[in-house]
Design a protein around this motif. Structure first.
Motif, PDB file in Angstrom:
ATOM      1  N   GLN A 194       7.061  12.317  11.464  1.00  0.00           N
ATOM      2  CA  GLN A 194       6.463  11.738  12.669  1.00  0.00           C
ATOM      3  C   GLN A 194       5.959  10.319  12.443  1.00  0.00           C
ATOM      4  OE1 GLN A 194       3.571  14.866  13.429  1.00  0.00           O
ATOM      5  NE2 GLN A 194       4.684  15.520  15.247  1.00  0.00           N
ATOM      6  N   GLN A 195       5.441  10.041  11.239  1.00  0.00           N
ATOM      7  CA  GLN A 195       4.802   8.753  10.978  1.00  0.00           C
ATOM      8  C   GLN A 195       5.625   7.822  10.092  1.00  0.00           C
ATOM      9  OE1 GLN A 195       2.227   8.285  12.749  1.00  0.00           O
ATOM     10  NE2 GLN A 195       1.987  10.430  13.370  1.00  0.00           N
ATOM     11  N   SER A 196       6.765   8.274   9.605  1.00  0.00           N
ATOM     12  CA  SER A 196       7.591   7.486   8.680  1.00  0.00           C
ATOM     13  C   SER A 196       6.784   7.041   7.462  1.00  0.00           C
ATOM     14  CB  SER A 196       8.203   6.268   9.388  1.00  0.00           C
ATOM     15  OG  SER A 196       9.084   6.673  10.393  1.00  0.00           O
ATOM     16  N   LYS A 197       5.908   7.928   7.001  1.00  0.00           N
ATOM     17  CA  LYS A 197       5.109   7.661   5.804  1.00  0.00           C
ATOM     18  C   LYS A 197       5.132   8.889   4.906  1.00  0.00           C
ATOM     19  CE  LYS A 197       1.667   4.781   8.226  1.00  0.00           C
ATOM     20  NZ  LYS A 197       0.221   4.712   8.607  1.00  0.00           N
ATOM     21  N   PHE A 198       4.931   8.652   3.624  1.00  0.00           N
ATOM     22  CA  PHE A 198       4.661   9.765   2.732  1.00  0.00           C
ATOM     23  C   PHE A 198       3.547   9.348   1.793  1.00  0.00           C
ATOM     24  CE2 PHE A 198       7.851   7.323   0.467  1.00  0.00           C
ATOM     25  CZ  PHE A 198       7.428   7.360  -0.857  1.00  0.00           C
ATOM     26  N   GLY A 199       2.959  10.302   1.118  1.00  0.00           N
ATOM     27  CA  GLY A 199       1.839  10.013   0.241  1.00  0.00           C
ATOM     28  C   GLY A 199       2.257  10.011  -1.212  1.00  0.00           C
ATOM     29  N   LEU A 200       1.832   9.006  -1.949  1.00  0.00           N
ATOM     30  CA  LEU A 200       2.029   8.981  -3.391  1.00  0.00           C
ATOM     31  C   LEU A 200       0.671   9.230  -4.035  1.00  0.00           C
ATOM     32  CD1 LEU A 200       4.162   8.529  -5.578  1.00  0.00           C
ATOM     33  CD2 LEU A 200       3.459   6.154  -5.649  1.00  0.00           C
ATOM     34  N   VAL A 201       0.564  10.346  -4.740  1.00  0.00           N
ATOM     35  CA  VAL A 201      -0.702  10.733  -5.351  1.00  0.00           C
ATOM     36  C   VAL A 201      -0.672  10.385  -6.828  1.00  0.00           C
ATOM     37  CG1 VAL A 201      -2.285  12.635  -5.845  1.00  0.00           C
ATOM     38  CG2 VAL A 201      -1.018  12.596  -3.697  1.00  0.00           C
ATOM     39  N   SER A 202      -1.586   9.537  -7.249  1.00  0.00           N
ATOM     40  CA  SER A 202      -1.688   9.205  -8.668  1.00  0.00           C
ATOM     41  C   SER A 202      -2.943   9.853  -9.246  1.00  0.00           C
ATOM     42  CB  SER A 202      -1.751   7.683  -8.863  1.00  0.00           C
ATOM     43  OG  SER A 202      -2.904   7.147  -8.245  1.00  0.00           O
ATOM     44  N   ILE A 203      -2.849  10.228 -10.520  1.00  0.00           N
ATOM     45  CA  ILE A 203      -3.999  10.762 -11.242  1.00  0.00           C
ATOM     46  C   ILE A 203      -4.276   9.792 -12.383  1.00  0.00           C
ATOM     47  CG2 ILE A 203      -4.967  12.734 -12.476  1.00  0.00           C
ATOM     48  CD1 ILE A 203      -2.672  14.415 -11.290  1.00  0.00           C
ATOM     49  N   ASP A 204      -5.382   9.101 -12.309  1.00  0.00           N
ATOM     50  CA  ASP A 204      -5.718   8.094 -13.306  1.00  0.00           C
ATOM     51  C   ASP A 204      -7.148   8.342 -13.766  1.00  0.00           C
ATOM     52  OD1 ASP A 204      -6.252   5.815 -14.809  1.00  0.00           O
ATOM     53  OD2 ASP A 204      -5.030   4.521 -13.531  1.00  0.00           O
ATOM     54  N   ASP A 206      -8.689  11.085 -14.372  1.00  0.00           N
ATOM     55  CA  ASP A 206      -9.238  12.180 -13.551  1.00  0.00           C
ATOM     56  C   ASP A 206      -9.600  11.758 -12.129  1.00  0.00           C
ATOM     57  OD1 ASP A 206      -8.819  14.217 -15.264  1.00  0.00           O
ATOM     58  OD2 ASP A 206     -10.914  14.583 -15.779  1.00  0.00           O
ATOM     59  N   GLY A 207      -9.183  10.570 -11.735  1.00  0.00           N
ATOM     60  CA  GLY A 207      -9.395  10.132 -10.354  1.00  0.00           C
ATOM     61  C   GLY A 207      -8.122  10.323  -9.551  1.00  0.00           C
ATOM     62  N   ILE A 208      -8.244  10.921  -8.372  1.00  0.00           N
ATOM     63  CA  ILE A 208      -7.096  11.158  -7.500  1.00  0.00           C
ATOM     64  C   ILE A 208      -7.024  10.045  -6.461  1.00  0.00           C
ATOM     65  CG2 ILE A 208      -6.175  12.670  -5.694  1.00  0.00           C
ATOM     66  CD1 ILE A 208      -5.742  13.961  -8.258  1.00  0.00           C
ATOM     67  N   ASN A 209      -5.846   9.472  -6.296  1.00  0.00           N
ATOM     68  CA  ASN A 209      -5.655   8.397  -5.323  1.00  0.00           C
ATOM     69  C   ASN A 209      -4.427   8.714  -4.477  1.00  0.00           C
ATOM     70  OD1 ASN A 209      -5.281   6.042  -3.896  1.00  0.00           O
ATOM     71  ND2 ASN A 209      -5.240   4.699  -5.668  1.00  0.00           N
ATOM     72  N   TRP A 210      -4.640   9.031  -3.197  1.00  0.00           N
ATOM     73  CA  TRP A 210      -3.548   9.308  -2.251  1.00  0.00           C
ATOM     74  C   TRP A 210      -3.238   8.000  -1.531  1.00  0.00           C
ATOM     75  CZ3 TRP A 210      -1.154   9.187   2.323  1.00  0.00           C
ATOM     76  CH2 TRP A 210      -0.297  10.231   2.705  1.00  0.00           C
ATOM     77  N   SER A 211      -2.073   7.416  -1.818  1.00  0.00           N
ATOM     78  CA  SER A 211      -1.689   6.123  -1.230  1.00  0.00           C
ATOM     79  C   SER A 211      -0.552   6.313  -0.236  1.00  0.00           C
ATOM     80  CB  SER A 211      -1.241   5.152  -2.326  1.00  0.00           C
ATOM     81  OG  SER A 211      -2.258   4.958  -3.272  1.00  0.00           O
ATOM     82  N   PRO A 212      -0.745   5.887   1.014  1.00  0.00           N
ATOM     83  CA  PRO A 212       0.348   6.011   1.987  1.00  0.00           C
ATOM     84  C   PRO A 212       1.443   4.985   1.732  1.00  0.00           C
ATOM     85  CG  PRO A 212      -1.544   4.916   2.984  1.00  0.00           C
ATOM     86  CD  PRO A 212      -1.960   5.305   1.604  1.00  0.00           C
TER      87      PRO A 212
END
Length: 250
Positions: A194-204, A206-212
């Motif tokens: 629907q949004q033409s986006k996906f999430g890239l989740v990095s673990i750095d 022990d920090g979680i970063n969900w980047s569109p």
């Protein structure tokens, strides 16, 4: 929601398994054999299936992580662990479906039984590392009983052994972030189709970063550390002087 098993867009809408949609998904992911793909079932995927081993349970036939070989009983499908990547990150999936499954709109909300919570609690305790828990349903769509140890679903995913809880279901335009109990993080991802986006989740660290990632206009890189303020959690390190440099993945 890997596929959309609605037979039409008219009202009332009726959900029925569509084998062709699953074939398209399986063909589309067959080129990514070197990348671990872990799926959880969404309500659109699970409409009207008689049993876990039904021929119309195309999830088992088309999934990259589940199959009719590694799913011997309902519990194997309900709660399952996967270790991925060089770091052997522990991913725990929840497929909270009772068979025969309902038709819409009866799958909009989920009830987590004591049995599911016991399985989840046990799976988290078995892991030697912190876990990421995946479920299609966000916390706001879940009604939870208590486990044998008196824990609710929120209690379990708010433990120090859980890095983050990743969910979906409500198809927001942008990712939504929630903090539960001890500050543990829930990330509710966007709907890709629907949004033409996906999430890239990095673990750095022990920090979680969900980047569109915008499919139509992807960025060239993203910051994995430090993580955005909205995604700080009880796993974040607030006095990190040794690793405080900015890190970017291109």
């Amino acid at each position: 929601d890997i596929v959309d098993n609605y037979d039409s867009t008219s009202i009332p809408r009726y959900g029925e398994q569509n084998e062709e949609s699953w074939r398209i998904y399986k063909d589309g992911t067959s080129n990514f054999s070197s990348i671990p793909i872990i799926e959880v079932g969404g309500n659109h995927d699970m409409f009207g299936i008689k049993s876990i081993f039904s021929k119309k349970n195309y999830f088992l036939s088309s999934s990259n992580s589940f199959s009719r070989n590694n799913t011997k009983c309902n519990d194997d499908f309900l709660i399952h662990s996967f270790q991925v990547g060089p770091s052997k990150t522990n991913i725990i999936t929840i497929n909270p479906f009772d068979f025969p499954t309902s038709h819409p709109p009866l799958l909009l909300y989920k009830y987590f039984s004591s049995h599911i919570l016991n399985l989840l609690d046990n799976e988290i305790s078995k892991s030697k590392t912190k876990s990421i828990v995946l479920c299609h349903y966000p916390v706001g769509s879940i009604h939870s009983k208590k486990s044998s140890h008196g824990k609710s679903f929120l209690d379990i995913i708010s433990s120090k052994s859980v890095l983050a809880f990743l969910s979906g279901h409500s198809h927001p335009k942008n990712p939504e972030f929630f903090h539960h109990k001890n500050g543990n993080l829930e990330i509710l991802g966007v709907s890709s189709f629907q949004q033409s986006k996906f999430g890239l989740v990095s673990i750095d660290n022990d920090g979680i970063n969900w980047s569109p990632i915008d499919i139509k206009n992807p960025q060239n890189g993203l910051i994995t550390y430090p993580i955005p303020m909205k995604q700080l959690s009880s796993n974040s390190i607030f006095n990190d002087k040794e690793n405080s440099e900015i890190r970017v993945v291109i």
